[in-house]
Design a protein around this motif. Structure first.
Motif, PDB file in Angstrom:
ATOM      1  N   GLY A   1      26.218  13.662  -1.355  1.00  0.00           N
ATOM      2  CA  GLY A   1      24.929  14.325  -1.197  1.00  0.00           C
ATOM      3  C   GLY A   1      23.816  13.677  -1.992  1.00  0.00           C
ATOM      4  O   GLY A   1      24.001  12.680  -2.680  1.00  0.00           O
ATOM      5  N   ARG A   2      22.630  14.286  -1.880  1.00  0.00           N
ATOM      6  CA  ARG A   2      21.442  13.773  -2.559  1.00  0.00           C
ATOM      7  C   ARG A   2      21.252  14.371  -3.946  1.00  0.00           C
ATOM      8  O   ARG A   2      20.862  13.689  -4.893  1.00  0.00           O
ATOM      9  CB  ARG A   2      20.184  14.097  -1.748  1.00  0.00           C
ATOM     10  N   ARG A   3      21.498  15.666  -4.062  1.00  0.00           N
ATOM     11  CA  ARG A   3      21.093  16.407  -5.257  1.00  0.00           C
ATOM     12  C   ARG A   3      21.817  15.942  -6.518  1.00  0.00           C
ATOM     13  O   ARG A   3      21.184  15.714  -7.563  1.00  0.00           O
ATOM     14  CB  ARG A   3      21.329  17.899  -5.032  1.00  0.00           C
ATOM     15  N   LEU A   4      23.141  15.782  -6.446  1.00  0.00           N
ATOM     16  CA  LEU A   4      23.906  15.438  -7.642  1.00  0.00           C
ATOM     17  C   LEU A   4      23.565  14.031  -8.151  1.00  0.00           C
ATOM     18  O   LEU A   4      23.294  13.864  -9.356  1.00  0.00           O
ATOM     19  CB  LEU A   4      25.409  15.560  -7.350  1.00  0.00           C
ATOM     20  N   PRO A   5      23.534  12.983  -7.303  1.00  0.00           N
ATOM     21  CA  PRO A   5      23.106  11.668  -7.813  1.00  0.00           C
ATOM     22  C   PRO A   5      21.677  11.687  -8.359  1.00  0.00           C
ATOM     23  O   PRO A   5      21.365  10.987  -9.330  1.00  0.00           O
ATOM     24  CB  PRO A   5      23.213  10.758  -6.581  1.00  0.00           C
ATOM     25  N   PHE A   6      20.802  12.472  -7.736  1.00  0.00           N
ATOM     26  CA  PHE A   6      19.421  12.601  -8.175  1.00  0.00           C
ATOM     27  C   PHE A   6      19.370  13.152  -9.603  1.00  0.00           C
ATOM     28  O   PHE A   6      18.667  12.615 -10.487  1.00  0.00           O
ATOM     29  CB  PHE A   6      18.674  13.528  -7.206  1.00  0.00           C
ATOM     30  N   ALA A   7      20.133  14.208  -9.843  1.00  0.00           N
ATOM     31  CA  ALA A   7      20.146  14.838 -11.169  1.00  0.00           C
ATOM     32  C   ALA A   7      20.813  13.946 -12.207  1.00  0.00           C
ATOM     33  O   ALA A   7      20.288  13.740 -13.310  1.00  0.00           O
ATOM     34  CB  ALA A   7      20.860  16.185 -11.089  1.00  0.00           C
ATOM     35  N   ILE A   8      21.981  13.395 -11.862  1.00  0.00           N
ATOM     36  CA  ILE A   8      22.732  12.584 -12.833  1.00  0.00           C
ATOM     37  C   ILE A   8      21.942  11.345 -13.236  1.00  0.00           C
ATOM     38  O   ILE A   8      21.913  10.975 -14.424  1.00  0.00           O
ATOM     39  CB  ILE A   8      24.100  12.183 -12.240  1.00  0.00           C
ATOM     40  N   SER A   9      21.286  10.693 -12.281  1.00  0.00           N
ATOM     41  CA  SER A   9      20.535   9.481 -12.598  1.00  0.00           C
ATOM     42  C   SER A   9      19.402   9.765 -13.582  1.00  0.00           C
ATOM     43  O   SER A   9      19.155   8.983 -14.508  1.00  0.00           O
ATOM     44  CB  SER A   9      19.989   8.845 -11.322  1.00  0.00           C
ATOM     45  N   ASN A  10      18.714  10.897 -13.416  1.00  0.00           N
ATOM     46  CA  ASN A  10      17.657  11.266 -14.360  1.00  0.00           C
ATOM     47  C   ASN A  10      18.214  11.561 -15.749  1.00  0.00           C
ATOM     48  O   ASN A  10      17.657  11.114 -16.760  1.00  0.00           O
ATOM     49  CB  ASN A  10      16.899  12.496 -13.841  1.00  0.00           C
TER      50      ASN A  10
END
Length: 530
Positions: free
Chosen positions: A399-408
């Motif tokens: 998905g989009r949400r988890l990589p988005f959060a982890i990368s930040n």
């Protein structure tokens, strides 16, 4: 009457024609990255400069001094009078005239004073070992004028912001390829004028305009590529970012080979004129033609696409359904009127702002941390290549949400750790900082994709334009925040970056997951996303 997507499927959604156009337009990402990051090399602060005493130029010419000899007569006495001064921002408060001695000029005081001469601030009389190596030495952007270097990058980002609205609107009204070609012409012309600007005011005016047109090239090439491929190729926008990264890696090579800032400016601006040749090979977006009730032109282009793709359009594809939707005038209230839309809009605006501020701050930081600037800049660009690969591997699986959060969050933690690592282990400090750069690059690239997926068709263009304008606002603030806080403590900007990134990582967890779902068509569709 078939829809455009049905005709595109028949003609080929990503065939030879689209791949050719995709490759050609992606070169724009290379030149846009040149413009985006060029201040690191255009604005290098000279290693060796000092403030010239009034009358020193005439005395130096009469006595036949070298620059080094003049510096010794000017700076060494200053060091004796004030051990903390290096002669860069202040000078001895004296003036030399024709009666001064060539061997001991300081023994002659025109005012007859005795003892150590007082000090005074320097105002516009600096001497540089390499006078045309950067805009800093060209326009005296040192000491009390150092903030003007920050201003030059802020002005560029202000141009990006203006271009996003003006040329974004123009591309919707007058066509994608027309605005793309005009923007390429504008970037090239303004770039040449910037290189030969007679003063800093002219430099700023045309750097702003170069930002306006530069944003026009980047936006329209992105839109053209995404509009001529099928919906299954939605992720192609991530691949475009790779060419931006390639530009980041090429830029230090150009700066290393070209000794003057004018040469660098011309080298990164002139390639834009080559894109004018695309007039004969890149067509107008058929999707845009349909919104303008130009179905016959759109169908002609689709036949050409099918021909190049080795396909054949069936005879019953004699016309394409033209959009009957009335052109609406969306406002900011439409983006915040309902609960889910309001949440998405505010979080995405913060995510755009944070990603741009941290990314641009980390890029410009390379110019002030020491070491081999050219090598460090190349390495920092090279670490961005895995970012696109990691995104391609993860977002369609988890998905989009988890990589988005982890990368930040990873970017924020890496910035915090880097700030407190000792200088005597530079390899480890560089490694951790590289992880932070990789994290914020992933976040920056994902926000492009997520933003378009969280708005309905009726508000998508307006929503993406509005939210991404916060990206340019972050770019305007970044140079001031970086250089002014670094003057207090070199690592202080990293503390601010870490806080902003971790908060962003937590907030994006509140966004709905968009993996595997159709793009929302109405506000009601967005409100139903969980």
């Amino acid at each position: 009457m078939p829809s455009f997507d049905e005709v595109l499927k028949e003609a080929g959604e990503f065939g030879r024609f689209q791949k050719r156009v995709f490759f050609l337009l992606c070169q724009t990402g290379v030149t846009f990255s040149f413009l985006f990051a060029s201040v690191v090399f255009l604005g290098q602060v000279p290693d060796n400069y000092w403030c010239r005493i009034p009358g020193a130029a005439e005395l130096s010419e009469r006595c036949g001094w070298t620059l080094e000899e003049e510096r010794n007569f000017t700076v060494l006495p200053l060091l004796l009078a004030n051990g903390s001064s290096r002669g860069e921002c202040e000078r001895l408060d004296i003036a030399w005239d024709a009666s001064a001695s060539c061997t001991s000029p300081l023994t002659h005081r025109p005012n007859g004073s005795a003892g150590s001469p007082p000090l005074t601030a320097c105002h516009g009389n600096w001497v540089y070992q390499q006078p045309h190596s950067s805009i800093v030495s060209e326009y005296n952007l040192v000491c009390s004028r150092a903030w003007m270097l920050d201003l030059s990058q802020a002005i560029l980002n202000l141009g990006f912001l203006a271009g996003a609205f003006t040329l974004g609107y123009a591309a919707d009204r007058y066509g994608r390829i027309l605005i793309y070609l005009l923007s390429c012409l504008g970037v090239g012309i303004c770039g040449i004028i910037v290189a030969f600007a007679p003063n800093f005011t002219v430099f700023l005016i045309f750097r702003f305009l170069q930002g306006v047109f530069g944003k026009g090239t980047w936006m329209t090439c992105y839109v053209i590529v995404t509009e001529i491929v099928g919906s299954a190729q939605r992720i192609i926008g991530i691949v475009i970012q790779i060419f931006f990264t390639l530009g980041i890696m090429i830029l230090p090579g150009i700066a290393y080979l070209v000794p003057t800032w004018q040469g660098i400016q011309l080298a990164i601006s002139l390639p834009n004129f080559l894109f004018l040749l695309y007039y004969w090979v890149v067509p107008e977006s058929p999707r845009w033609l349909l919104t303008r009730k130009k179905g016959e032109k759109a169908l002609k282009i689709m036949h050409n696409i099918a021909k190049h793709n080795g396909k054949y359009l069936s005879p019953h594809y004699s016309e394409i359904a033209v959009s009957n939707a009335e052109v609406s005038n969306p406002s900011f209230l439409d983006l915040v009127r309902t609960p889910q839309m309001r949440r998405n809009t505010l979080i995405l605006m913060y995510a755009w702002f944070t990603s741009a501020l941290i990314y641009q701050g980390l890029v410009m930081r390379l110019g002030i941390v020491g070491g081999n600037l050219y090598l460090n800049f190349f390495i920092s660009g090279a670490v961005e290549l895995p970012a696109a690969l990691l995104i391609l591997v993860t977002i369609d699986r988890i998905g989009r949400r988890l990589p988005f959060a982890i990368s930040n969050i990873v970017a924020g933690i890496a910035c915090l750790i880097t700030a407190f690592l000792p200088e005597d282990i530079p390899w480890f400090k560089t490694t951790v900082a590289t992880v932070g750069r990789l994290g914020i690059t992933i976040a920056f690239e994902i926000v492009y994709l997520v933003n378009s997926e969280l708005y309905p068709t009726t508000l998508r263009n307006f929503g993406v334009s509005l939210c991404s304008s916060l990206c340019d606002l972050g770019g305007i603030i970044a140079p001031f925040l970086l250089f002014r806080l670094a003057a207090i403590w070199l690592e202080l900007p990293l503390i601010i970056f870490s806080i902003l990134a971790v908060v962003c990582g937590i907030l994006v967890l509140l966004l709905p997951e968009t993996k595997g779902i159709s793009l929302p068509e109405t506000v009601e569709d967005v409100e139903q996303l969980s």
